[in-house]
Design a protein around this motif. Structure first.
Motif, PDB file in Angstrom:
ATOM      1  N   ASP A  21      72.672  34.647  70.926  1.00 21.01           N
ATOM      2  CA  ASP A  21      72.719  34.074  72.274  1.00 21.01           C
ATOM      3  C   ASP A  21      71.933  32.772  72.415  1.00 21.01           C
ATOM      4  OD1 ASP A  21      73.967  34.585  74.755  1.00 21.01           O
ATOM      5  OD2 ASP A  21      72.010  34.962  75.647  1.00 21.01           O
ATOM      6  N   SER A  22      70.904  32.585  71.607  1.00 21.09           N
ATOM      7  CA  SER A  22      70.093  31.370  71.749  1.00 21.09           C
ATOM      8  C   SER A  22      70.845  30.121  71.303  1.00 21.09           C
ATOM      9  CB  SER A  22      68.791  31.504  70.942  1.00 21.09           C
ATOM     10  OG  SER A  22      69.081  31.716  69.563  1.00 21.09           O
ATOM     11  N   ASP A  23      71.809  30.262  70.412  1.00 18.28           N
ATOM     12  CA  ASP A  23      72.539  29.107  69.879  1.00 18.28           C
ATOM     13  C   ASP A  23      73.954  28.956  70.424  1.00 18.28           C
ATOM     14  OD1 ASP A  23      70.433  28.277  68.187  1.00 18.28           O
ATOM     15  OD2 ASP A  23      71.044  29.714  66.648  1.00 18.28           O
ATOM     16  N   TYR A  24      74.513  30.029  70.947  1.00 14.95           N
ATOM     17  CA  TYR A  24      75.908  30.000  71.381  1.00 14.95           C
ATOM     18  C   TYR A  24      76.027  30.456  72.835  1.00 14.95           C
ATOM     19  CZ  TYR A  24      77.049  29.645  66.397  1.00 14.95           C
ATOM     20  OH  TYR A  24      77.138  29.229  65.087  1.00 14.95           O
ATOM     21  N   LEU A  25      77.070  29.977  73.499  1.00 11.30           N
ATOM     22  CA  LEU A  25      77.445  30.537  74.791  1.00 11.30           C
ATOM     23  C   LEU A  25      78.362  31.713  74.500  1.00 11.30           C
ATOM     24  CD1 LEU A  25      77.656  30.462  77.918  1.00 11.30           C
ATOM     25  CD2 LEU A  25      79.681  29.006  77.617  1.00 11.30           C
ATOM     26  N   ILE A  26      77.959  32.910  74.911  1.00 12.24           N
ATOM     27  CA  ILE A  26      78.725  34.116  74.597  1.00 12.24           C
ATOM     28  C   ILE A  26      79.109  34.828  75.898  1.00 12.24           C
ATOM     29  CG2 ILE A  26      78.758  36.299  73.348  1.00 12.24           C
ATOM     30  CD1 ILE A  26      76.631  35.183  71.490  1.00 12.24           C
ATOM     31  N   ALA A  27      80.389  35.016  76.081  1.00 20.12           N
ATOM     32  CA  ALA A  27      80.891  35.746  77.247  1.00 20.12           C
ATOM     33  C   ALA A  27      81.354  37.123  76.787  1.00 20.12           C
ATOM     34  CB  ALA A  27      82.046  34.997  77.895  1.00 20.12           C
ATOM     35  N   TYR A  28      80.849  38.170  77.432  1.00 24.69           N
ATOM     36  CA  TYR A  28      81.228  39.538  77.093  1.00 24.69           C
ATOM     37  C   TYR A  28      82.043  40.118  78.248  1.00 24.69           C
ATOM     38  CZ  TYR A  28      80.956  44.547  76.321  1.00 24.69           C
ATOM     39  OH  TYR A  28      81.290  45.872  76.167  1.00 24.69           O
ATOM     40  N   LEU A  29      83.270  40.552  77.953  1.00 20.46           N
ATOM     41  CA  LEU A  29      84.136  41.160  78.954  1.00 20.46           C
ATOM     42  C   LEU A  29      84.493  42.568  78.526  1.00 20.46           C
ATOM     43  CD1 LEU A  29      85.269  38.034  78.300  1.00 20.46           C
ATOM     44  CD2 LEU A  29      86.813  38.592  80.140  1.00 20.46           C
ATOM     45  N   ASP A  30      84.315  43.518  79.407  1.00 13.73           N
ATOM     46  CA  ASP A  30      84.821  44.869  79.192  1.00 13.73           C
ATOM     47  C   ASP A  30      86.014  45.031  80.124  1.00 13.73           C
ATOM     48  OD1 ASP A  30      85.424  47.582  79.236  1.00 13.73           O
ATOM     49  OD2 ASP A  30      83.343  48.209  79.012  1.00 13.73           O
ATOM     50  N   LEU A  31      87.216  44.945  79.575  1.00 15.37           N
ATOM     51  CA  LEU A  31      88.411  44.954  80.413  1.00 15.37           C
ATOM     52  C   LEU A  31      88.566  46.253  81.196  1.00 15.37           C
ATOM     53  CD1 LEU A  31      91.085  43.212  78.151  1.00 15.37           C
ATOM     54  CD2 LEU A  31      89.619  42.218  79.908  1.00 15.37           C
ATOM     55  N   SER A  32      88.013  47.344  80.688  1.00 11.59           N
ATOM     56  CA  SER A  32      88.134  48.617  81.407  1.00 11.59           C
ATOM     57  C   SER A  32      87.302  48.623  82.685  1.00 11.59           C
ATOM     58  CB  SER A  32      87.715  49.783  80.502  1.00 11.59           C
ATOM     59  OG  SER A  32      86.320  49.739  80.221  1.00 11.59           O
ATOM     60  N   HIS A  33      86.379  47.667  82.825  1.00 12.37           N
ATOM     61  CA  HIS A  33      85.553  47.587  84.026  1.00 12.37           C
ATOM     62  C   HIS A  33      86.102  46.607  85.055  1.00 12.37           C
ATOM     63  CE1 HIS A  33      81.711  49.170  81.827  1.00 12.37           C
ATOM     64  NE2 HIS A  33      82.650  50.083  81.971  1.00 12.37           N
ATOM     65  N   SER A  34      87.198  45.932  84.730  1.00 13.04           N
ATOM     66  CA  SER A  34      87.758  44.982  85.688  1.00 13.04           C
ATOM     67  C   SER A  34      88.336  45.730  86.882  1.00 13.04           C
ATOM     68  CB  SER A  34      88.837  44.111  85.038  1.00 13.04           C
ATOM     69  OG  SER A  34      89.948  44.891  84.649  1.00 13.04           O
ATOM     70  N   TYR A  35      88.166  45.161  88.056  1.00  9.35           N
ATOM     71  CA  TYR A  35      88.604  45.815  89.288  1.00  9.35           C
ATOM     72  C   TYR A  35      90.105  46.076  89.282  1.00  9.35           C
ATOM     73  CZ  TYR A  35      89.641  46.508  94.241  1.00  9.35           C
ATOM     74  OH  TYR A  35      90.101  47.008  95.435  1.00  9.35           O
ATOM     75  N   SER A  36      90.878  45.093  88.838  1.00  5.77           N
ATOM     76  CA  SER A  36      92.342  45.234  88.876  1.00  5.77           C
ATOM     77  C   SER A  36      92.812  46.379  87.980  1.00  5.77           C
ATOM     78  CB  SER A  36      93.010  43.929  88.462  1.00  5.77           C
ATOM     79  OG  SER A  36      92.567  43.524  87.182  1.00  5.77           O
ATOM     80  N   TYR A  37      92.139  46.572  86.842  1.00  4.24           N
ATOM     81  CA  TYR A  37      92.512  47.683  85.973  1.00  4.24           C
ATOM     82  C   TYR A  37      92.150  49.012  86.623  1.00  4.24           C
ATOM     83  CZ  TYR A  37      92.283  51.084  82.188  1.00  4.24           C
ATOM     84  OH  TYR A  37      92.439  52.217  81.432  1.00  4.24           O
ATOM     85  N   GLN A  38      90.963  49.074  87.222  1.00  2.00           N
ATOM     86  CA  GLN A  38      90.498  50.317  87.823  1.00  2.00           C
ATOM     87  C   GLN A  38      91.417  50.796  88.940  1.00  2.00           C
ATOM     88  OE1 GLN A  38      88.065  52.392  86.963  1.00  2.00           O
ATOM     89  NE2 GLN A  38      87.552  51.158  85.178  1.00  2.00           N
ATOM     90  N   ILE A  39      92.045  49.864  89.667  1.00  2.00           N
ATOM     91  CA  ILE A  39      92.928  50.277  90.765  1.00  2.00           C
ATOM     92  C   ILE A  39      94.391  50.276  90.331  1.00  2.00           C
ATOM     93  CG2 ILE A  39      91.323  49.466  92.532  1.00  2.00           C
ATOM     94  CD1 ILE A  39      93.139  47.038  92.954  1.00  2.00           C
ATOM     95  N   GLY A  40      94.626  50.085  89.019  1.00  2.00           N
ATOM     96  CA  GLY A  40      95.979  50.166  88.487  1.00  2.00           C
ATOM     97  C   GLY A  40      96.863  48.981  88.815  1.00  2.00           C
ATOM     98  N   GLU A  41      96.251  47.797  89.010  1.00  2.00           N
ATOM     99  CA  GLU A  41      97.036  46.611  89.369  1.00  2.00           C
ATOM    100  C   GLU A  41      96.760  45.446  88.427  1.00  2.00           C
ATOM    101  OE1 GLU A  41      96.328  45.701  93.459  1.00  2.00           O
ATOM    102  OE2 GLU A  41      97.132  47.612  94.191  1.00  2.00           O
ATOM    103  N   LEU A  42      96.564  45.739  87.155  1.00  2.00           N
ATOM    104  CA  LEU A  42      96.291  44.672  86.198  1.00  2.00           C
ATOM    105  C   LEU A  42      97.544  43.838  85.953  1.00  2.00           C
ATOM    106  CD1 LEU A  42      94.051  43.575  84.241  1.00  2.00           C
ATOM    107  CD2 LEU A  42      95.189  44.904  82.450  1.00  2.00           C
ATOM    108  N   ASP A  43      97.426  42.531  86.167  1.00  2.00           N
ATOM    109  CA  ASP A  43      98.479  41.601  85.789  1.00  2.00           C
ATOM    110  C   ASP A  43      97.817  40.343  85.243  1.00  2.00           C
ATOM    111  OD1 ASP A  43      97.559  40.149  87.983  1.00  2.00           O
ATOM    112  OD2 ASP A  43      99.285  40.625  89.251  1.00  2.00           O
ATOM    113  N   GLU A  44      98.624  39.354  84.869  1.00  2.00           N
ATOM    114  CA  GLU A  44      98.076  38.182  84.214  1.00  2.00           C
ATOM    115  C   GLU A  44      97.138  37.386  85.127  1.00  2.00           C
ATOM    116  OE1 GLU A  44     101.110  39.249  84.274  1.00  2.00           O
ATOM    117  OE2 GLU A  44     102.256  38.784  82.475  1.00  2.00           O
ATOM    118  N   ILE A  45      97.487  37.287  86.408  1.00  2.00           N
ATOM    119  CA  ILE A  45      96.650  36.534  87.350  1.00  2.00           C
ATOM    120  C   ILE A  45      95.297  37.225  87.515  1.00  2.00           C
ATOM    121  CG2 ILE A  45      96.389  35.791  89.747  1.00  2.00           C
ATOM    122  CD1 ILE A  45      98.348  34.103  88.230  1.00  2.00           C
ATOM    123  N   ALA A  46      95.311  38.542  87.719  1.00  2.00           N
ATOM    124  CA  ALA A  46      94.055  39.282  87.877  1.00  2.00           C
ATOM    125  C   ALA A  46      93.206  39.181  86.617  1.00  2.00           C
ATOM    126  CB  ALA A  46      94.355  40.746  88.202  1.00  2.00           C
TER     127      ALA A  46
END
Length: 397
Positions: A64-89
């Protein structure tokens, strides 16, 4: 008091983290080529509980000290949790995580320039709203998503170019990527679109990580010979701990746990070297007594409600057909036709249910139309429930 980290803990301290030295070194070596303009795209795979997330978070902390690191857990995204995952979300989630990562890294100089980047982009926006310290683009035509995909997926390279005096490169970790299967018929086109954009990025590395086995259909779609990243993706499996590693780990970290030889063999047979179950079961076992095969077996049965705790919610979210598929094959590998007969349904009507059960890692397709249960603790817990109550827990209160 001696205690191991619980299996649910994915954010481990350096003292709690054990082994995986070679895995960490190899992954870091791959990722550090990002600073040379040759970023890798990596597929990190392994079954649930193997420790992928803890490993990724440790690598993030170390780099982390040398790089910009983005961590995404897709299972925690709101759109997935409510069953509305699409490309825009999905892009809105990507975008928010990138901007949050910039803020945490104090790359605030870039944030005011995002508006300028939007305005130069050929995609038209209905409006740009302010959210906290940064702007959020609202697409003019919801169904026309190619512009916003282009914009968001190109953001990390833009961020690097604006801040290359502060960072060596950019790394995106996409955890639980099997969630993308919720895109359904749009999955293939999305993966190819994604690949088409990032293949020209010179300073952005990507790690796709998911709880899946080697036969999962999305692996073929993403890294197979005809997949979107076929031949261009480094495949990195994370395996269970060996018997020797588990024995050394317990001897070093939990000295009060005393196994007879056959007791340890039973312990390893119950946990299969999967860190989640090793840690949880070891914490639950009685200490400072000799644990033989019979004792460990009985303690395992007693501990099943705790070991299966993280699986109960998934089980409760299944419909009755999906639950009955599992209970139909609980004792042996079973052909799809026989499953259909047992459920008094047509074989074709099971496709959606079988796919869902494979997606969450409960069952696996063993070829020739045969299915078996792949989640060992779920299987053991269901058998215990049936033995104790005479019925499977189709409805959990």
């Amino acid at each position: 008091m001696e205690k191991l980290p619980w299996g649910t803990n994915s954010q481990l301290t350096d003292d709690e983290f054990y082994n995986r030295t070679d895995d960490i070194e190899h992954l870091k070596n791959f990722l550090e080529t990002t600073s040379l303009g040759t970023p890798p795209t990596i597929l990190l795979s392994g079954i649930r509980g193997i420790g992928k997330t803890a490993l990724l978070k440790k690598i993030k902390n170390e780099m982390d000290s040398d790089y910009l690191i983005a961590y995404l857990d897709l299972s925690h995204s709101y759109s997935y949790q409510i069953g509305e995952l699409d490309e825009i979300a999905l892009m809105q989630y990507f975008y928010t995580v990138w901007i949050d990562s910039c803020s945490e890294k104090h790359l605030k100089r870039f944030i005011p320039r995002i508006k300028e980047y939007f305005q130069k982009n050929k995609f038209y926006f209905e409006k740009i709203i302010e959210f906290g310290d940064y702007p959020i683009p609202i697409p003019e035509i919801k169904d026309d998503y190619s512009g916003i995909l282009n914009l968001v997926l190109n953001l990390p390279q833009k961020i690097y170019e604006e801040n290359q005096n502060q960072i060596k490169g950019v790394i995106m970790i996409i955890d639980e990527f099997q969630v993308l299967k919720d895109l359904g018929k749009n999955l293939d086109s999305f993966l190819w679109f994604f690949r088409g954009i990032i293949q020209n990025q010179r300073n952005v590395a990507y790690i796709f990580s998911g709880s899946l086995n080697s036969k999962d259909t999305i692996i073929e779609k993403i890294s197979g010979k005809t997949g979107a990243f076929g031949g261009r993706m480094l495949t990195f499996p994370i395996n269970p701990f060996t018997k020797e590693t588990v024995k050394d780990y317990l001897n070093e970290r939990l000295e009060s746990l005393n196994f007879a030889d056959d007791g340890f063999e039973r312990f390893y047979s119950c946990t299969k070297g999967i860190p989640y179950y090793v840690n949880t079961f070891a914490n639950l076992l009685p200490k400072n007594i000799s644990l033989n095969d019979k004792t460990v077996k009985q303690e395992f049965i007693n501990s099943l409600p705790f070991l299966a705790d993280h699986l109960k919610q998934l089980w409760g979210g299944l419909d009755l057909v999906e639950q009955k598929i599992i209970t139909t094959i609980i004792n042996d590998i079973t052909e799809r036709k026989k499953i259909a007969n047992e459920l008094n349904r047509t074989s074709g009507s099971l496709s959606r249910h079988l796919n869902k059960l494979q997606n969450i890692g409960f069952i696996e397709n063993l070829g020739n139309g045969k299915y078996g249960i792949s989640e060992i603790i779920l299987k053991a817990w269901l058998k215990k429930e049936y033995n104790d109550k005479g019925v499977f827990p189709y409805r959990i209160p």
